[in-house]
Write an enzyme that holds these catalytic residues in place. Structure first.
Site, short mmCIF file in Angstrom:
data_model
loop_
_atom_site.label_atom_id
_atom_site.label_comp_id
_atom_site.label_asym_id
_atom_site.label_seq_id
_atom_site.Cartn_x
_atom_site.Cartn_y
_atom_site.Cartn_z
N HIS A 156 0.83 -1.22 0.00
CA HIS A 156 0.00 0.00 0.00
C HIS A 156 0.86 1.27 0.00
O HIS A 156 0.41 2.30 0.48
CB HIS A 156 -0.95 0.04 1.21
CG HIS A 156 -1.73 -1.22 1.43
ND1 HIS A 156 -3.00 -1.42 0.94
CD2 HIS A 156 -1.39 -2.38 2.06
CE1 HIS A 156 -3.42 -2.63 1.27
NE2 HIS A 156 -2.46 -3.24 1.95
N SER A 277 15.28 21.13 -15.88
CA SER A 277 14.06 21.90 -16.10
C SER A 277 14.42 23.23 -16.74
O SER A 277 15.49 23.79 -16.47
CB SER A 277 13.37 22.15 -14.75
OG SER A 277 12.58 23.32 -14.80
N LYS A 283 16.37 21.41 -10.60
CA LYS A 283 15.73 20.14 -10.94
C LYS A 283 16.64 19.14 -11.67
O LYS A 283 17.45 19.52 -12.50
CB LYS A 283 14.49 20.38 -11.83
CG LYS A 283 13.32 21.03 -11.13
CD LYS A 283 12.68 20.19 -10.04
CE LYS A 283 11.95 18.99 -10.59
NZ LYS A 283 10.75 19.37 -11.34
N GLU A 290 10.43 7.96 -16.73
CA GLU A 290 9.05 8.40 -16.94
C GLU A 290 8.56 8.07 -18.35
O GLU A 290 7.42 7.66 -18.55
CB GLU A 290 8.95 9.92 -16.72
CG GLU A 290 9.12 10.33 -15.28
CD GLU A 290 9.21 11.84 -15.15
OE1 GLU A 290 8.25 12.45 -14.66
OE2 GLU A 290 10.24 12.41 -15.56
#
Ligand code: ARG
Length: 464
Positions: A156, A277, A283, A290
């Site tokens: 979970h 970024s 970043k 991804e």
């Protein structure tokens, strides 16, 4: 231009229709398979005496020259010629004259395209398996380099029980191993030779299908001509195997993305595999992981597109089936791209073992071990569960970690606690104790890694 099938037509094909029905823009990818298949067919036609040796030789020579032209980019593609099969046949007659027209004896484009697709998929299954095996190798290396690093295991997405990082990685190895098995099994169905089915009913020429199968290295023949030209199961299997594989890669990427976030900080992906970024200077984004996760969607899409295309087609060939190609080619490219980039990405991962161990120490994931200890002392498990639950509630109220609890405090909850109980608060102890086949103890993980290596080396060897 007069079509190869133009005899019964009084009018030229509408230009729009030509554009709409042409498949040459994508099936040009089958050129190599088409030529290989045609050469085998030409040899068989001569062997069975359907055409002369001389004619066959001339065709084969012509086909080999066409192969050269294609490889060197000297081959002209034209929409009016519809597909790769027509292109090659047309070019052959340009080169060797009317004899070229004999190549299509005892053959139809329906069994021809089926043959090309079988040859193509057989080749691609081999390279897919090899790429999966390479990724398996990268997982093994990373696991071995960080064999005893402990991380929290989750259910979970809540910290559950400590596990070895290497154990977590080997879970993905197992998934990939099932993928390899599925692709190998897929190969058996791709390994059926369809040529000889003709348009649908077989042929009245005395062809030798076994000989063609032998020349093209097929294990078996399709045993029903109608099935041979209608079957796209082997493509659907490839797409469905690819979907499962992508689902596994996607879950792995999700773990990597989470682990590399500031919230987890268990790993660091190499700069070379991350991007920045345009606005936030600090970043470092896990774009590769991804994108692999994101590409899963288009693979599922191709599976569903072809399942849907096939679902109500009457036997046998229907033009709808031309739609089997673009999705498949896209999936082959997508798998290749994802698998190729994943191996070096995995190899570049730096594991932050101290941070992950600290995370384990600061949670309640030793709770099961404490309960198990009471059980070993004779308490029924359900009762022990309640006792430890009370202890956790106590810690939460006092804002203490389990490792900050004293023996005196433990004894408030059960008289069965003793010095030994405190040992179970050390993560290595709980991990090491899970020493059953499939468990997370270092001994078991090492044992599994030995197996995994043999398996991986086997997979690298060409299938068959
Ligand atoms: N381009 C076609 C395809 O990919 C080849 C088979 C054409 N057969 C036919 N009967 N029109 O399916």
């Amino acid at each position: 231009m007069m079509k190869l099938w133009g005899g019964r037509f009084q009018k030229n094909t509408d230009k729009m229709v030509e554009d709409f029905t042409a498949s040459i823009f994508f099936d040009c990818r089958l050129a190599e398979e088409d030529i290989t298949g045609s050469i085998a067919h030409a040899r068989m036609l001569a062997k069975t005496g359907i055409i002369t040796q001389e004619d066959s030789q001339e065709m084969i020579q012509g086909l080999q020259e066409i192969r050269q032209e294609i490889q060197e980019g000297r081959f002209e593609y034209r929409t009016e010629l519809e597909d790769i099969h027509m292109h090659i046949e047309k070019r052959l007659t340009e080169k060797i004259g009317p004899i070229g027209g004999k190549l299509h004896t005892a053959r139809s484009r329906n069994d021809q395209v089926a043959l090309d697709m079988h040859l193509y998929v057989k080749k691609e299954i081999k390279s897919t398996v090899e790429l999966i095996a390479r990724l398996q190798g990268a997982l093994i290396t990373l696991a071995e380099e960080n064999l005893e690093v402990i991380i929290p295991g989750y259910t979970h997405l809540q910290r559950a029980q400590p596990v070895l990082f290497s154990h977590h990685l080997m879970a993905y190895f197992c998934m990939l191993e099932r993928d390899v098995q599925r692709f190998r099994d897929n190969y058996k169905r791709a390994d059926l030779m369809p040529l000889g089915a003709g348009a649908l009913a077989g042929t009245s020429f005395p062809i030798d299908r076994e000989y063609v199968a032998e020349l093209l290295d097929f294990e078996n023949l399709y045993e029903n001509s109608m099935d041979a030209v209608s079957d796209r199961d082997y493509l659907l299997e490839y797409l469905s195997n690819a979907s499962l594989l992508m689902m596994h890669l996607s879950r792995f990427c999700e773990d990597l993305i989470l682990w590399s976030s500031s919230e987890f900080q268990f790993i660091e992906m190499d700069d070379a595999f991350c991007t920045g970024s345009s606005i936030m200077p600090q970043k470092k984004n896990p774009d590769v992981a991804e994108l692999v996760r994101g590409k899963t969607g288009r693979v599922y899409g191709s599976l569903f597109a072809l399942l849907t295309t096939m679902k109500s087609l009457p036997l046998t060939y229907n033009k709808d089936m031309q739609e089997d190609k673009e999705g498949l080619f896209d999936v082959v490219d997508t798998l290749k791209g994802c698998l190729e980039v994943m191996s070096p990405l995995v190899e570049s991962i730096q594991v932050k073992g101290e941070a992950s161990r600290k995370a384990v120490e600061e949670d309640f994931s030793a709770a099961t071990d404490l309960a198990d200890y009471l059980v070993k002392k004779g308490m029924p498990f359900r009762e022990a569960h309640g006792v430890i639950g009370g202890l956790v509630a106590f810690c939460l109220e006092k804002q203490k970690l389990l490792k900050q609890i004293s023996l005196e405090e433990l004894k408030i909850f059960s008289i069965l606690f003793d010095e030994e109980s405190l040992m179970w608060l050390i993560p290595e102890r709980g991990v090491g104790a899970r020493n059953i086949t499939g468990g997370t103890s270092p001994e078991q993980v090492k044992k599994f890694l030995r197996k995994a290596k043999i398996c991986q080396e086997n997979n690298i060897k060409i299938i068959k």
